[in-house]
Motif scaffolding. Structure first.
Motif, PDB file in Angstrom:
ATOM      1  N   MET A   1       0.766  -1.106   0.235  1.00  0.00           N
ATOM      2  CA  MET A   1      -0.083   0.013   0.239  1.00  0.00           C
ATOM      3  C   MET A   1       0.879   1.224   0.025  1.00  0.00           C
ATOM      4  O   MET A   1       0.519   2.270  -0.616  1.00  0.00           O
ATOM      5  N   HIS A   2       2.030   1.364   0.640  1.00  0.00           N
ATOM      6  CA  HIS A   2       3.028   2.440   0.614  1.00  0.00           C
ATOM      7  C   HIS A   2       3.669   2.710  -0.592  1.00  0.00           C
ATOM      8  O   HIS A   2       3.877   3.826  -1.161  1.00  0.00           O
TER       9      HIS A   2
ATOM     10  N   VAL B   1     -18.512  -4.141  11.561  1.00  0.00           N
ATOM     11  CA  VAL B   1     -17.196  -4.146  11.495  1.00  0.00           C
ATOM     12  C   VAL B   1     -16.478  -2.780  10.753  1.00  0.00           C
ATOM     13  O   VAL B   1     -15.532  -1.992  11.205  1.00  0.00           O
ATOM     14  N   ARG B   2     -17.132  -2.848   9.655  1.00  0.00           N
ATOM     15  CA  ARG B   2     -16.732  -1.547   9.032  1.00  0.00           C
ATOM     16  C   ARG B   2     -17.079  -0.080   9.662  1.00  0.00           C
ATOM     17  O   ARG B   2     -16.063   0.766   9.524  1.00  0.00           O
ATOM     18  N   SER B   3     -18.043  -0.096  10.291  1.00  0.00           N
ATOM     19  CA  SER B   3     -18.522   1.169  11.069  1.00  0.00           C
ATOM     20  C   SER B   3     -17.718   1.377  12.175  1.00  0.00           C
ATOM     21  O   SER B   3     -17.080   2.285  12.376  1.00  0.00           O
TER      22      SER B   3
ATOM     23  N   GLU C   1     -12.877  -1.065   3.101  1.00  0.00           N
ATOM     24  CA  GLU C   1     -12.607  -1.392   1.663  1.00  0.00           C
ATOM     25  C   GLU C   1     -11.135  -0.772   1.170  1.00  0.00           C
ATOM     26  O   GLU C   1     -10.818  -0.973   0.088  1.00  0.00           O
ATOM     27  N   ASP C   2     -10.776   0.248   1.772  1.00  0.00           N
ATOM     28  CA  ASP C   2      -9.495   1.102   1.434  1.00  0.00           C
ATOM     29  C   ASP C   2      -8.364   0.052   1.710  1.00  0.00           C
ATOM     30  O   ASP C   2      -7.293   0.307   1.224  1.00  0.00           O
ATOM     31  N   VAL C   3      -8.633  -0.966   2.619  1.00  0.00           N
ATOM     32  CA  VAL C   3      -7.339  -1.754   2.841  1.00  0.00           C
ATOM     33  C   VAL C   3      -7.597  -2.954   1.784  1.00  0.00           C
ATOM     34  O   VAL C   3      -7.812  -3.981   2.098  1.00  0.00           O
TER      35      VAL C   3
ATOM     36  N   VAL D   1      -4.204  -0.973  -5.923  1.00  0.00           N
ATOM     37  CA  VAL D   1      -2.901  -0.160  -6.179  1.00  0.00           C
ATOM     38  C   VAL D   1      -2.040  -0.713  -6.872  1.00  0.00           C
ATOM     39  O   VAL D   1      -0.967  -0.368  -7.369  1.00  0.00           O
ATOM     40  N   ALA D   2      -2.254  -2.056  -7.129  1.00  0.00           N
ATOM     41  CA  ALA D   2      -0.974  -2.977  -7.821  1.00  0.00           C
ATOM     42  C   ALA D   2      -0.757  -2.520  -9.248  1.00  0.00           C
ATOM     43  O   ALA D   2       0.188  -2.572  -9.620  1.00  0.00           O
ATOM     44  N   GLU D   3      -1.857  -2.072  -9.889  1.00  0.00           N
ATOM     45  CA  GLU D   3      -1.549  -1.696 -11.323  1.00  0.00           C
ATOM     46  C   GLU D   3      -0.895  -0.353 -11.542  1.00  0.00           C
ATOM     47  O   GLU D   3      -0.592   0.177 -12.572  1.00  0.00           O
TER      48      GLU D   3
END
Length: 268
Positions: free
Chosen positions: A36-37, A86-88, A99-101, A106-108
């Motif tokens: 992700m970084h 859990v999302r909340s 869903e951001d995790v 970001v792989a592409e």
């Protein structure tokens, strides 16, 4: 969250004036953090990415499916409620969306050379996650499948391959090698203290306490950690994962869907 912590550490290293080239080696969530970084920091020289998941929401759903296979009887709408809760909770406590995790998103746009690793018998983060990430990754890449599960020690050939990969990507001259050091590092990742052999803290004149490291740790994510995740999941659904004894879900009335919503869910 974790990738921002990583950015802070990298910023500190670069500001120290003692570090020229940085590579990342992560397992499980650490591997996700590195991926992700990397999409926002192309200056990273290389990544060893062991057992990353492609999408956290997908992983949560797969863990539920595994619990069902082990005897958990729970309707689809309850699963949807639990994931929504859990999302909340994550959004409220950590200020980011579940869903951001999702490193697959970001792989592409990531081009840091990456060595993907997955264990063939991993039933916590299945190998298909690494295979998906490898398929979508834009940069130079390789995928290595090894025997074992999520927490198994990795084989010698993987450590040798990772050492060659990192040396090449980081342009480390062979003359810089520590005499007598073994890339195998007693079968544990390079950040783990080892007294027996290999490139370890002792070789560098340090002790585990110097870096705040628990020398009994192996990989960061252990079988005990996996068990706690499973137990937490089981508790959400009112299910004793030790005895396959489903019970009533522990939700308040406010958490339950309306009768109309339930009918639509059951019909689906």
């Amino acid at each position: 969250w974790e990738r921002d912590d990583l950015r802070t550490v990298i910023k500190h290293l670069r500001a120290s004036g003692r570090v020229a080239t940085i590579a990342l080696w992560g397992r499980s969530m650490g591997a996700v953090c590195a991926l992700m970084h990397s999409s926002r920091d192309p200056s990273i020289a290389a990544i060893v990415c062991d057992s990353a998941f492609a999408d956290l929401t997908q992983l949560a759903e797969e863990l539920v499916d595994r619990a069902r296979a082990n005897g958990l009887a729970v309707p689809g709408f309850v699963v949807s409620i639990a994931i929504r809760m859990v999302r909340s909770s994550v959004l409220k406590a950590a200020k980011f969306k579940l869903e951001d995790v999702a490193p697959v998103t970001v792989a592409e746009s990531s081009f840091v050379p990456t060595l993907f690793v997955a264990a063939k018998q991993d039933d916590f983060i299945a190998p298909h996650h690494s295979e998906t990430l490898h398929a979508k990754y834009a940069g130079d890449k390789n995928l290595v499948l090894v025997e074992g599960d999520h927490n198994s020690p990795r084989p010698r050939f993987l450590f040798d391959s990772a050492a060659i990969f990192l040396q090449t990507c980081m342009h480390v001259p062979p003359s810089w090698a520590i005499p007598g050091a073994d890339a195998f590092n007693s079968g544990v990742p390079p950040w783990i203290h080892s007294d027996s052999a290999g490139l370890n803290l002792a070789d560098l004149g340090l002790e585990a306490s110097d870096v705040g490291l628990d020398p009994t740790a192996l990989t960061g994510t252990t079988a005990d950690t996996d068990g706690r995740v499973q137990a937490t999941l089981a508790n959400v659904f009112g299910y004793d994962h030790r005895h396959a004894n489903p019970g009533p879900p522990d939700f308040s009335d406010d958490d339950l869907p309306s009768p109309e919503h339930q009918r639509r869910s059951d019909a689906a």
